[in-house]
Design a protein around this motif. Structure first.
Motif, PDB file in Angstrom:
ATOM      1  N   THR A 282     -10.484   5.412  -6.960  1.00  0.00           N
ATOM      2  CA  THR A 282     -11.379   4.380  -6.463  1.00  0.00           C
ATOM      3  C   THR A 282     -10.604   3.192  -5.914  1.00  0.00           C
ATOM      4  O   THR A 282      -9.494   2.892  -6.352  1.00  0.00           O
ATOM      5  CB  THR A 282     -12.323   3.884  -7.575  1.00  0.00           C
ATOM      6  N   VAL A 283     -11.220   2.543  -4.955  1.00  0.00           N
ATOM      7  CA  VAL A 283     -10.675   1.320  -4.360  1.00  0.00           C
ATOM      8  C   VAL A 283     -11.806   0.299  -4.331  1.00  0.00           C
ATOM      9  O   VAL A 283     -12.888   0.591  -3.815  1.00  0.00           O
ATOM     10  CB  VAL A 283     -10.145   1.560  -2.932  1.00  0.00           C
TER      11      VAL A 283
ATOM     12  N   PHE B 221       0.809  -1.216   0.000  1.00  0.00           N
ATOM     13  CA  PHE B 221       0.000   0.000   0.000  1.00  0.00           C
ATOM     14  C   PHE B 221       0.847   1.273   0.000  1.00  0.00           C
ATOM     15  O   PHE B 221       0.293   2.376   0.011  1.00  0.00           O
ATOM     16  CB  PHE B 221      -0.930   0.020   1.218  1.00  0.00           C
TER      17      PHE B 221
ATOM     18  N   VAL C  55      -7.280  -6.317  -3.751  1.00  0.00           N
ATOM     19  CA  VAL C  55      -7.804  -4.955  -3.678  1.00  0.00           C
ATOM     20  C   VAL C  55      -7.297  -4.181  -4.888  1.00  0.00           C
ATOM     21  O   VAL C  55      -6.085  -4.098  -5.120  1.00  0.00           O
ATOM     22  CB  VAL C  55      -7.353  -4.259  -2.378  1.00  0.00           C
ATOM     23  N   GLU C  56      -8.213  -3.619  -5.660  1.00  0.00           N
ATOM     24  CA  GLU C  56      -7.855  -2.892  -6.873  1.00  0.00           C
ATOM     25  C   GLU C  56      -7.786  -1.391  -6.580  1.00  0.00           C
ATOM     26  O   GLU C  56      -8.768  -0.790  -6.139  1.00  0.00           O
ATOM     27  CB  GLU C  56      -8.887  -3.155  -7.980  1.00  0.00           C
ATOM     28  N   LEU C  57      -6.630  -0.795  -6.831  1.00  0.00           N
ATOM     29  CA  LEU C  57      -6.424   0.641  -6.656  1.00  0.00           C
ATOM     30  C   LEU C  57      -6.377   1.299  -8.034  1.00  0.00           C
ATOM     31  O   LEU C  57      -5.594   0.899  -8.897  1.00  0.00           O
ATOM     32  CB  LEU C  57      -5.118   0.919  -5.925  1.00  0.00           C
TER      33      LEU C  57
ATOM     34  N   VAL D 258      -7.452   3.302   3.407  1.00  0.00           N
ATOM     35  CA  VAL D 258      -8.306   2.189   2.982  1.00  0.00           C
ATOM     36  C   VAL D 258      -9.035   1.572   4.173  1.00  0.00           C
ATOM     37  O   VAL D 258     -10.236   1.295   4.118  1.00  0.00           O
ATOM     38  CB  VAL D 258      -7.465   1.125   2.249  1.00  0.00           C
TER      39      VAL D 258
END
Length: 209
Positions: A81-82, A23, A63-65, A139
């Motif tokens: 968006t997350v 992250f 998890v798509e960032l 997040v």
């Protein structure tokens, strides 16, 4: 949903533990000239459960960032968006279910020597460290606000039968229980224990003989 600066839910838990490298965003290539922007897309695998008691992003989830980093005078503004898969337990029928959560983030990470950094409390703004951004606290806080406290497997979940506990989705609309008014319970027991099936008139006739 926006994870805005000054959120009351902000925990800054990253200050008490090592950052999750997946992250961490390196901003050195962005520079500090206001207006400079960079797109960033990354898939992060979670190392721990993120969310609430009844619903969360599970360990090992993808998890798509999809983010945009923009240099501003006071730091780096992160927007985008997350999205991530979720696993939960329905608060009505107690059955496990899966889903997806998606949210928008808008967060300023202040430069160490900026006016914002020097004039705000620790829990009012996120800060950059060595030209890097630790996005995980954002997040975690955002998912904590976005996920429902009482999740449902479906919006119209009928829950459990209050009498026998069976799932109403399985039992169907015809599932019912005969509920006896407690005021008549004693009389019902008396009637079921009385001998004979004759009518009151027949009983009177027998006594006459």
């Amino acid at each position: 949903m926006s994870a805005g600066s000054g959120s009351a839910s902000r925990s800054h838990s990253a200050k008490r533990r090592m950052p999750d490298a997946a992250f961490v965003l390196d901003t050195r290539s962005l520079g500090r000239r206001p207006g400079t922007m960079r797109e960033l897309r990354r898939t992060v695998t979670t190392e721990e459960r993120i969310g609430l008691d009844l619903i969360a992003v599970p360990v090992g989830a993808q998890v798509e960032l999809d983010l945009q980093l923009q240099a501003v005078s006071e730091g780096v503004l992160v927007t985008g968006t997350v999205t991530a898969p979720t696993e939960g337990e329905c608060s009505r029928c107690l059955e496990p279910f899966t889903g997806e959560v998606g949210l928008r983030v808008t967060e300023l990470f202040a430069y160490p020597d900026s006016t914002t950094e020097q004039t705000t409390e620790d829990d009012e703004v996120y800060r950059m460290v060595d030209d890097t951004i630790d996005l995980k606290p954002v997040v975690v806080d955002a998912f904590g606000l976005e996920l429902p406290l009482q999740p449902l497997c479906t919006p119209d979940c009928a829950g459990l039968c209050p009498e026998c506990g069976v799932r109403m989705a399985i039992a169907g609309s015809e599932h019912t229980h005969e509920i006896l008014d407690p005021r008549w319970a004693g009389l019902a027991k008396f009637a079921s224990g009385s001998p004979g099936t004759g009518s009151p008139g027949e009983g009177a006739a027998d006594r006459d003989h």
